[in-house]
Design a protein around this motif. Structure first.
Motif, PDB file in Angstrom:
ATOM      1  N   ARG A 290       1.890  -1.077  -8.532  1.00  0.00           N
ATOM      2  CA  ARG A 290       0.772  -0.777  -9.426  1.00  0.00           C
ATOM      3  C   ARG A 290       0.301  -2.050 -10.121  1.00  0.00           C
ATOM      4  O   ARG A 290      -0.902  -2.276 -10.302  1.00  0.00           O
ATOM      5  CB  ARG A 290       1.201   0.267 -10.454  1.00  0.00           C
ATOM      6  CG  ARG A 290       1.445   1.644  -9.859  1.00  0.00           C
ATOM      7  CD  ARG A 290       0.202   2.498  -9.913  1.00  0.00           C
ATOM      8  NE  ARG A 290       0.195   3.519  -8.877  1.00  0.00           N
ATOM      9  CZ  ARG A 290      -0.663   4.517  -8.831  1.00  0.00           C
ATOM     10  NH1 ARG A 290      -1.596   4.626  -9.756  1.00  0.00           N
ATOM     11  NH2 ARG A 290      -0.631   5.382  -7.840  1.00  0.00           N
TER      12      ARG A 290
ATOM     13  N   LEU B 208       5.117   6.397  -1.805  1.00  0.00           N
ATOM     14  CA  LEU B 208       5.680   7.000  -0.603  1.00  0.00           C
ATOM     15  C   LEU B 208       6.926   6.252  -0.150  1.00  0.00           C
ATOM     16  O   LEU B 208       6.937   5.019  -0.093  1.00  0.00           O
ATOM     17  CB  LEU B 208       4.653   6.989   0.529  1.00  0.00           C
ATOM     18  CG  LEU B 208       3.374   7.807   0.306  1.00  0.00           C
ATOM     19  CD1 LEU B 208       2.381   7.524   1.423  1.00  0.00           C
ATOM     20  CD2 LEU B 208       3.691   9.297   0.216  1.00  0.00           C
TER      21      LEU B 208
ATOM     22  N   ALA C  27       0.835  -1.206   0.000  1.00  0.00           N
ATOM     23  CA  ALA C  27       0.000   0.000   0.000  1.00  0.00           C
ATOM     24  C   ALA C  27       0.873   1.261   0.000  1.00  0.00           C
ATOM     25  O   ALA C  27       0.552   2.251  -0.668  1.00  0.00           O
ATOM     26  CB  ALA C  27      -0.931  -0.011   1.201  1.00  0.00           C
ATOM     27  N   ARG C  28       1.982   1.217   0.736  1.00  0.00           N
ATOM     28  CA  ARG C  28       2.880   2.382   0.768  1.00  0.00           C
ATOM     29  C   ARG C  28       3.488   2.620  -0.614  1.00  0.00           C
ATOM     30  O   ARG C  28       3.488   3.753  -1.119  1.00  0.00           O
ATOM     31  CB  ARG C  28       3.989   2.153   1.790  1.00  0.00           C
ATOM     32  CG  ARG C  28       5.076   3.234   1.748  1.00  0.00           C
ATOM     33  CD  ARG C  28       6.134   3.032   2.804  1.00  0.00           C
ATOM     34  NE  ARG C  28       6.945   1.842   2.625  1.00  0.00           N
ATOM     35  CZ  ARG C  28       7.976   1.745   1.781  1.00  0.00           C
ATOM     36  NH1 ARG C  28       8.296   2.775   0.999  1.00  0.00           N
ATOM     37  NH2 ARG C  28       8.684   0.627   1.696  1.00  0.00           N
TER      38      ARG C  28
ATOM     39  N   ASN D 152       1.190   4.046  -3.279  1.00  0.00           N
ATOM     40  CA  ASN D 152       0.995   5.485  -3.118  1.00  0.00           C
ATOM     41  C   ASN D 152       2.247   6.292  -3.418  1.00  0.00           C
ATOM     42  O   ASN D 152       2.240   7.524  -3.292  1.00  0.00           O
ATOM     43  CB  ASN D 152       0.499   5.785  -1.697  1.00  0.00           C
ATOM     44  CG  ASN D 152      -0.973   5.454  -1.511  1.00  0.00           C
ATOM     45  OD1 ASN D 152      -1.849   6.257  -1.839  1.00  0.00           O
ATOM     46  ND2 ASN D 152      -1.259   4.260  -1.003  1.00  0.00           N
TER      47      ASN D 152
ATOM     48  N   HIS E 147      -4.573   6.922   5.696  1.00  0.00           N
ATOM     49  CA  HIS E 147      -3.630   7.639   4.837  1.00  0.00           C
ATOM     50  C   HIS E 147      -3.332   6.914   3.520  1.00  0.00           C
ATOM     51  O   HIS E 147      -2.916   7.566   2.547  1.00  0.00           O
ATOM     52  CB  HIS E 147      -2.311   7.879   5.589  1.00  0.00           C
ATOM     53  CG  HIS E 147      -2.387   8.990   6.590  1.00  0.00           C
ATOM     54  ND1 HIS E 147      -2.816   8.792   7.886  1.00  0.00           N
ATOM     55  CD2 HIS E 147      -2.110  10.321   6.474  1.00  0.00           C
ATOM     56  CE1 HIS E 147      -2.784   9.947   8.534  1.00  0.00           C
ATOM     57  NE2 HIS E 147      -2.357  10.882   7.703  1.00  0.00           N
ATOM     58  N   LEU E 148      -3.511   5.612   3.462  1.00  0.00           N
ATOM     59  CA  LEU E 148      -3.110   4.847   2.282  1.00  0.00           C
ATOM     60  C   LEU E 148      -4.282   4.470   1.376  1.00  0.00           C
ATOM     61  O   LEU E 148      -4.080   3.849   0.328  1.00  0.00           O
ATOM     62  CB  LEU E 148      -2.341   3.593   2.699  1.00  0.00           C
ATOM     63  CG  LEU E 148      -1.021   3.859   3.435  1.00  0.00           C
ATOM     64  CD1 LEU E 148      -0.368   2.551   3.842  1.00  0.00           C
ATOM     65  CD2 LEU E 148      -0.069   4.687   2.566  1.00  0.00           C
ATOM     66  N   GLY E 149      -5.496   4.806   1.772  1.00  0.00           N
ATOM     67  CA  GLY E 149      -6.632   4.553   0.904  1.00  0.00           C
ATOM     68  C   GLY E 149      -7.055   3.100   0.835  1.00  0.00           C
ATOM     69  O   GLY E 149      -7.593   2.646  -0.188  1.00  0.00           O
TER      70      GLY E 149
ATOM     71  N   ASP F  43      -7.505   6.412  -8.285  1.00  0.00           N
ATOM     72  CA  ASP F  43      -6.093   6.671  -8.553  1.00  0.00           C
ATOM     73  C   ASP F  43      -5.544   5.617  -9.509  1.00  0.00           C
ATOM     74  O   ASP F  43      -4.801   5.928 -10.446  1.00  0.00           O
ATOM     75  CB  ASP F  43      -5.318   6.678  -7.229  1.00  0.00           C
ATOM     76  CG  ASP F  43      -3.835   6.965  -7.424  1.00  0.00           C
ATOM     77  OD1 ASP F  43      -3.447   7.436  -8.511  1.00  0.00           O
ATOM     78  OD2 ASP F  43      -3.062   6.707  -6.489  1.00  0.00           O
TER      79      ASP F  43
ATOM     80  N   ARG G  70     -11.199   6.026  -3.506  1.00  0.00           N
ATOM     81  CA  ARG G  70     -10.190   6.981  -3.994  1.00  0.00           C
ATOM     82  C   ARG G  70      -8.943   6.267  -4.490  1.00  0.00           C
ATOM     83  O   ARG G  70      -8.284   6.742  -5.418  1.00  0.00           O
ATOM     84  CB  ARG G  70      -9.833   8.000  -2.913  1.00  0.00           C
ATOM     85  CG  ARG G  70      -9.168   7.460  -1.663  1.00  0.00           C
ATOM     86  CD  ARG G  70      -8.940   8.603  -0.667  1.00  0.00           C
ATOM     87  NE  ARG G  70      -8.410   8.161   0.610  1.00  0.00           N
ATOM     88  CZ  ARG G  70      -7.115   8.071   0.884  1.00  0.00           C
ATOM     89  NH1 ARG G  70      -6.238   8.399  -0.036  1.00  0.00           N
ATOM     90  NH2 ARG G  70      -6.712   7.685   2.087  1.00  0.00           N
ATOM     91  N   LEU G  71      -8.593   5.123  -3.885  1.00  0.00           N
ATOM     92  CA  LEU G  71      -7.441   4.378  -4.374  1.00  0.00           C
ATOM     93  C   LEU G  71      -7.757   3.763  -5.732  1.00  0.00           C
ATOM     94  O   LEU G  71      -6.919   3.769  -6.636  1.00  0.00           O
ATOM     95  CB  LEU G  71      -7.030   3.289  -3.381  1.00  0.00           C
ATOM     96  CG  LEU G  71      -5.727   2.552  -3.728  1.00  0.00           C
ATOM     97  CD1 LEU G  71      -4.945   2.191  -2.462  1.00  0.00           C
ATOM     98  CD2 LEU G  71      -5.982   1.289  -4.545  1.00  0.00           C
TER      99      LEU G  71
ATOM    100  N   TYR H  47       7.621   0.788  -7.382  1.00  0.00           N
ATOM    101  CA  TYR H  47       6.371   1.495  -7.606  1.00  0.00           C
ATOM    102  C   TYR H  47       5.571   0.821  -8.719  1.00  0.00           C
ATOM    103  O   TYR H  47       4.367   0.579  -8.585  1.00  0.00           O
ATOM    104  CB  TYR H  47       6.656   2.950  -7.963  1.00  0.00           C
ATOM    105  CG  TYR H  47       5.437   3.746  -8.366  1.00  0.00           C
ATOM    106  CD1 TYR H  47       4.597   4.294  -7.408  1.00  0.00           C
ATOM    107  CD2 TYR H  47       5.119   3.941  -9.710  1.00  0.00           C
ATOM    108  CE1 TYR H  47       3.467   5.024  -7.765  1.00  0.00           C
ATOM    109  CE2 TYR H  47       3.995   4.672 -10.085  1.00  0.00           C
ATOM    110  CZ  TYR H  47       3.179   5.205  -9.102  1.00  0.00           C
ATOM    111  OH  TYR H  47       2.061   5.914  -9.466  1.00  0.00           O
TER     112      TYR H  47
END
Length: 364
Positions: free
Chosen positions: A95, A18, A12-13, A16, A55-57, A344, A340-341, A91
């Protein structure tokens, strides 16, 4: 602490985008503390778990969800994998994990096209050429230009999506899961680059089952497949005279061939050298000319060429909403994430649009 919990927090991090430091700033925690969390050396308190969810959706169930088929390195065909920064690979892989989970939900509700990409032999240029030709024949494409290669890939059982945030130098990443996913760079690639990217990833699916890719050999093999698939040798050789005027390149002819076949002038030069149409000196001069005229990345004709739009995900979600009564919020819940995730993941251009979807899902 459960390794599943650790893996899902990290997933999850990374999704996003991060770093540990950036997430720590949002949560009021140190980088070192979060590192211990992700390695299982530190327990996750109820308060921290709720902060991660906020915070991570994600939904609380996401953290303990067991994925029966997590992605392996061999399933991730990442262009320039061995030279791209680790953070960018992580990343993209995160995804890919989320894309795979979305596609699993679609597969649960919809009758998507059967997977029909057969294995090809990468041992020589000739076997790669034959593999690309066999795909064309089996998919009934004939030997002329392919009008929409994105639709061809999706009708063959792959799912194509545009993904924001990929490294600038990467045109596409693919994931060889049960239903393969091709993630195209969402940052404004030309129609020709996007088409070649799809063909390149089809090459990986056909040539590199269970093989770690990203080195020069596997990239060249996938490029050879893409060239042979988009520009079949017999057809290209029959028309290649348009690209020459005696011993010099004919740029008007190259432009005509580009618009007809939907590949860049650079790709035409690349294919011509493969098949002995152009000499090394001619190709070298051609590349220099493209650079001098500012066409190394985007060529002049690109502005008039329509970029293909992936259809399976957008049309499938529309069908689920309109015909099955399964809205996006329900799809997000099935993935254990917040809407929202999912938004995205889909990206602004992707969206859900009103479209006729019956023909796509019933296509041979």
């Amino acid at each position: 602490m459960s390794q599943i919990l650790c893996f899902n927090i990290r997933l999850a991090r990374l999704f996003n985008g991060l770093s540990l430091t950036e997430l720590g700033e949002k949560l009021g925690k140190s980088k070192q503390y979060l590192s211990r969390i992700e390695t299982g050396a530190e327990p996750v308190s109820t308060t921290l778990e709720q902060s991660l969810v906020d915070h991570l959706g994600i939904l609380p169930e996401f953290l303990r969800h067991v994925d029966p088929m997590p992605l392996t390195e061999e399933q991730c065909h990442f262009r320039k994998q061995l030279t791209t920064k680790v953070a960018l690979r992580q990343y993209a892989r995160a995804r890919g994990e989320m894309l795979k989970r979305l596609v699993c939900v679609l597969d649960e509700y919809l009758d998507l096209p059967d997977y029909r990409i057969e294995e090809a032999d990468p041992s020589s240029d000739e076997t790669i050429e034959r593999g690309a030709e066999r795909c064309r024949a089996e998919w009934g494409l004939g030997w002329g230009p392919i009008s929409n290669i994105t639709r061809v890939a999706e009708n063959a059982g792959a799912v194509v999506m545009r993904v924001n945030g990929l490294a600038h130098e990467v045109d596409a990443v693919s994931f060889a899961t049960r239903r393969p996913v091709i993630a195209l760079n969402g940052s404004g690639r030309s129609a020709c680059r996007a088409r070649f990217g799809v063909a390149h990833e089809l090459g990986h699916f056909a040539l590199h089952i269970g093989v770690l890719t990203g080195d020069r050999l596997t990239e060249n093999q996938a490029n050879r497949f893409a060239s042979a698939f988009l520009l079949p040798r017999a057809s290209f050789l029959a028309e290649s005279h348009k690209a020459l005027r005696r011993s010099r390149l004919n740029w008007d002819g190259l432009s005509e061939l580009k618009l007809r076949w939907g590949v860049s002038k650079a790709a035409l030069l690349y294919r011509g050298r493969q098949l002995g149409v152009f000499t090394d000196d001619q190709v070298r001069a051609g590349y220099i000319t493209l650079r001098r005229h500012g066409e190394a990345i985007e060529e002049h004709e690109d502005a008039s060429m329509i970029v293909e739009s992936p259809e399976v995900v957008a049309d499938g979600l529309q069908m689920m909403t309109d015909e099955l009564g399964v809205p996006l919020a329900a799809v997000a819940r099935k993935m254990y994430v917040q809407p929202r995730l999912l938004s995205d993941l889909l990206g602004q251009p992707q969206g859900v649009r009103s479209a006729e979807v019956v023909n796509l899902f019933s296509a041979p």
